[in-house]
Scaffold this motif. Sequence first.
Motif, PDB file in Angstrom:
ATOM      1  N   VAL A 196       0.847  -1.190   0.000  1.00 45.40           N
ATOM      2  CA  VAL A 196       0.000   0.000   0.000  1.00 45.40           C
ATOM      3  C   VAL A 196       0.885   1.243   0.000  1.00 45.40           C
ATOM      4  O   VAL A 196       1.855   1.334   0.766  1.00 45.40           O
ATOM      5  N   ASP A 197       0.585   2.171  -0.888  1.00 50.67           N
ATOM      6  CA  ASP A 197       1.287   3.452  -1.008  1.00 50.67           C
ATOM      7  C   ASP A 197       2.736   3.332  -1.460  1.00 50.67           C
ATOM      8  O   ASP A 197       3.536   4.246  -1.253  1.00 50.67           O
ATOM      9  N   GLU A 198       3.097   2.196  -2.089  1.00 53.80           N
ATOM     10  CA  GLU A 198       4.444   2.030  -2.649  1.00 53.80           C
ATOM     11  C   GLU A 198       4.319   1.468  -4.069  1.00 53.80           C
ATOM     12  O   GLU A 198       4.623   0.309  -4.315  1.00 53.80           O
TER      13      GLU A 198
END
Length: 105
Positions: free
Chosen positions: A49-51
């Motif tokens: 998540v978020d990468e």
Amino acid sequence: MSEGFALFVRFTLRDQDAATAFDDLCARTLEGIKTQEPGTLAYVTHIPVDEPLIRVFYELYADRAAFEAHEAQPHTKRFLAEREQYLSGVEVTFLDTIAGKVATV
């Protein structure tokens, strides 16, 4: 708990175009893994998540011999040869099993 042989791999991709191409390469490789590797118990790819430029693989093999059979497959050799053009880094961690639950089908 069976011994098994597991590893965790974290790939850092160069940019979004590289990420797209890497994902395509992974999908092609997974086809061979699914059809030709009975000793590969789990081979799962993730995007943290978020990468968006990171890919994480979790691999579980019946034993060391199953891992070595995986490494010898033409689809795996192609993946290993082609992946470098998309990467800015890779970290491999081999795992020892302490405890857990494995689903049976």
